[in-house]
Design a protein around this motif. Structure first.
Motif, PDB file in Angstrom:
ATOM      1  N   LEU A 168       0.698   6.326  -7.175  1.00  0.00           N
ATOM      2  CA  LEU A 168      -0.498   7.075  -7.563  1.00  0.00           C
ATOM      3  C   LEU A 168      -0.232   8.579  -7.536  1.00  0.00           C
ATOM      4  CD1 LEU A 168      -3.321   5.131  -5.661  1.00  0.00           C
ATOM      5  CD2 LEU A 168      -2.906   5.144  -8.136  1.00  0.00           C
ATOM      6  N   ALA A 169       0.485   9.030  -6.512  1.00  0.00           N
ATOM      7  CA  ALA A 169       0.805  10.454  -6.405  1.00  0.00           C
ATOM      8  C   ALA A 169       1.764  10.881  -7.519  1.00  0.00           C
ATOM      9  CB  ALA A 169       1.414  10.760  -5.042  1.00  0.00           C
TER      10      ALA A 169
ATOM     11  N   THR B 133       0.830  -1.209   0.000  1.00  0.00           N
ATOM     12  CA  THR B 133       0.000   0.000   0.000  1.00  0.00           C
ATOM     13  C   THR B 133       0.866   1.261   0.000  1.00  0.00           C
ATOM     14  OG1 THR B 133      -0.165  -0.117   2.416  1.00  0.00           O
ATOM     15  CG2 THR B 133      -1.979  -1.069   1.152  1.00  0.00           C
ATOM     16  N   ASN B 134       2.030   1.177   0.632  1.00  0.00           N
ATOM     17  CA  ASN B 134       2.948   2.321   0.671  1.00  0.00           C
ATOM     18  C   ASN B 134       3.474   2.628  -0.731  1.00  0.00           C
ATOM     19  OD1 ASN B 134       4.642   4.335   1.552  1.00  0.00           O
ATOM     20  ND2 ASN B 134       6.023   3.018   2.690  1.00  0.00           N
ATOM     21  N   PHE B 135       3.923   1.590  -1.453  1.00  0.00           N
ATOM     22  CA  PHE B 135       4.458   1.788  -2.801  1.00  0.00           C
ATOM     23  C   PHE B 135       3.369   2.241  -3.772  1.00  0.00           C
ATOM     24  CE2 PHE B 135       7.444  -1.703  -1.282  1.00  0.00           C
ATOM     25  CZ  PHE B 135       8.395  -0.802  -0.834  1.00  0.00           C
TER      26      PHE B 135
ATOM     27  N   PHE C  38       9.646   3.023  -6.530  1.00  0.00           N
ATOM     28  CA  PHE C  38       9.586   3.412  -5.114  1.00  0.00           C
ATOM     29  C   PHE C  38      10.114   2.400  -4.101  1.00  0.00           C
ATOM     30  CE2 PHE C  38       6.432   5.686  -7.542  1.00  0.00           C
ATOM     31  CZ  PHE C  38       6.806   6.990  -7.253  1.00  0.00           C
ATOM     32  N   ASN C  39      10.435   1.183  -4.537  1.00  0.00           N
ATOM     33  CA  ASN C  39      11.014   0.215  -3.614  1.00  0.00           C
ATOM     34  C   ASN C  39      12.535   0.255  -3.779  1.00  0.00           C
ATOM     35  OD1 ASN C  39      12.002  -2.057  -2.295  1.00  0.00           O
ATOM     36  ND2 ASN C  39      10.196  -3.288  -2.764  1.00  0.00           N
TER      37      ASN C  39
ATOM     38  N   ALA D 116       7.053  -1.944 -12.650  1.00  0.00           N
ATOM     39  CA  ALA D 116       7.153  -0.494 -12.865  1.00  0.00           C
ATOM     40  C   ALA D 116       6.880   0.261 -11.569  1.00  0.00           C
ATOM     41  CB  ALA D 116       6.166  -0.060 -13.945  1.00  0.00           C
ATOM     42  N   VAL D 117       5.873  -0.197 -10.816  1.00  0.00           N
ATOM     43  CA  VAL D 117       5.547   0.446  -9.541  1.00  0.00           C
ATOM     44  C   VAL D 117       6.688   0.273  -8.543  1.00  0.00           C
ATOM     45  CG1 VAL D 117       3.994   0.394  -7.542  1.00  0.00           C
ATOM     46  CG2 VAL D 117       3.049   0.225  -9.847  1.00  0.00           C
TER      47      VAL D 117
END
Length: 340
Positions: free
Chosen positions: A157-158, A150-152, A316-317, A311-312
């Motif tokens: 999304l932002a 949920t954090n990533f 961010f990870n 890609a997500v």
């Protein structure tokens, strides 16, 4: 017979049995061994196929002795698997990608959710000034935990609206009652959660839907593609030695997914334990009805899904960013393809 001779013969017989048992270990499970599956929050609707398969008797039909256990967070379930305490995990597929970058070979063998099943809810109080993720700047957003899926997803999304993770605050608030409390108390302006928590907050009027990833359409709009999420994954080392068990598990879960796709929310709810919906079965049915579009019809990996997840995570990870990932090793349709 001389006592010493008898003792010697008994010792030799015991050694023979032990040797035969050890010889069998690398291959198929010895006699009907128990398979323990850790679920990352067994009452979450994203993971409903796990309990439903048990309730429908599909494990027993396959001759499997399965025990379901539950950990509130997916990362805890993942650790149990790596420690060898459980044979399989029902959790988000993205763990398979994350762990490969750490040298761990984890493979998803059945996909339950072709989309995350997550909902970004905005509190009714914050809603007038928070119409989309483009308004996230300066806000406090709730996630289940730091470093969680949920954090990533929240950061991704932002970012699609040009907002960096430094421009808003993230607060770990868990799920279920702790998430509800965080919204009601105003500790978060918005947050990401699943059913049935989402329907509870919508019914009381404490929150509104900002981003809906319970459907294929909503997920493609939000993330740019399908995002396979809930799945059954195992260690590659276990899979190589237990292909028969893996096939039986895949068959049990594909049958469960077909049951979900051919029955109403009411009929599915009737099969679940009463403590899953408590005194408000109608709300549970409503939440389940909202969730039905997320379930895979056949347990197969959706086309382009792994690429969207990568890609997500690559954005961010920190474990995945800049690393090479062989997506073909993170999942296999080998077993679900064998189910008629």
């Amino acid at each position: 017979m001389n006592k010493n001779i008898r003792r010697t013969l008994l010792s030799l017989a015991s050694l023979a049995v032990a040797s035969a048992t050890l010889a069998a270990l690398p291959g198929q499970a010895v006699a009907a061994g128990k398979i323990t599956i850790m679920v990352g929050g067994i009452t979450k609707m994203v993971y409903l196929p796990a309990k439903l398969a048990e309730q429908l008797g599909y494990f027993k039909e396959e001759g499997l002795d399965v025990e379901l256990q539950s950990q509130p967070a997916g990362v805890d379930a993942e650790n149990e698997l790596l420690a060898g305490a459980v044979q399989a995990v029902v959790g988000f597929y993205d763990h398979s990608i994350d762990l490969q970058t750490k040298g761990k070979e984890i493979t998803a063998i059945t996909i339950f959710g072709q989309v995350p099943g997550e909902v970004e809810l905005v509190s009714t109080k914050a809603a007038p000034n928070f119409k989309s993720m483009a308004d996230a700047k300066g806000k406090t957003l709730g996630v289940t935990g730091l470093g969680s899926s949920t954090n990533f997803l929240t950061q991704y999304l932002a970012s699609r609206h040009g907002i960096s993770s430094k421009e808003f605050s993230v607060l770990p608030v868990g799920a279920d009652n702790t998430f509800i409390a965080a919204i009601k108390q105003g500790r978060i302006d918005a947050g990401m959660t699943t059913e049935p928590t989402a329907s509870q907050l919508l019914k009381t009027g404490d929150a509104q839907v900002l981003v809906d990833m319970r459907t294929v359409e909503g997920t493609v709009k939000a993330l740019g593609g399908l995002y396979p999420a809930s799945s059954l994954y195992v260690q590659r080392s276990w899979l190589n030695g237990h292909k028969d068990d893996a096939q039986k598990l895949a068959r049990a879960f594909v049958k469960t997914l077909k049951f979900i796709n051919t029955h109403s929310a009411e009929q599915i709810a009737d099969k679940m334990p009463k403590d899953y919906y408590g005194n408000n079965k109608a709300l549970y049915v409503q939440a389940l009805n909202n969730s039905l579009p997320m379930y895979s019809p056949d347990g197969k990996m959706p086309k382009g899904g792994p690429e969207t997840v990568l890609a997500v995570l690559s954005g961010f990870n920190p474990n995945v960013k800049g690393k090479h990932v062989d997506l073909s090793k993170t999942y296999t349709d080998e077993f679900v393809n064998q189910v008629k």
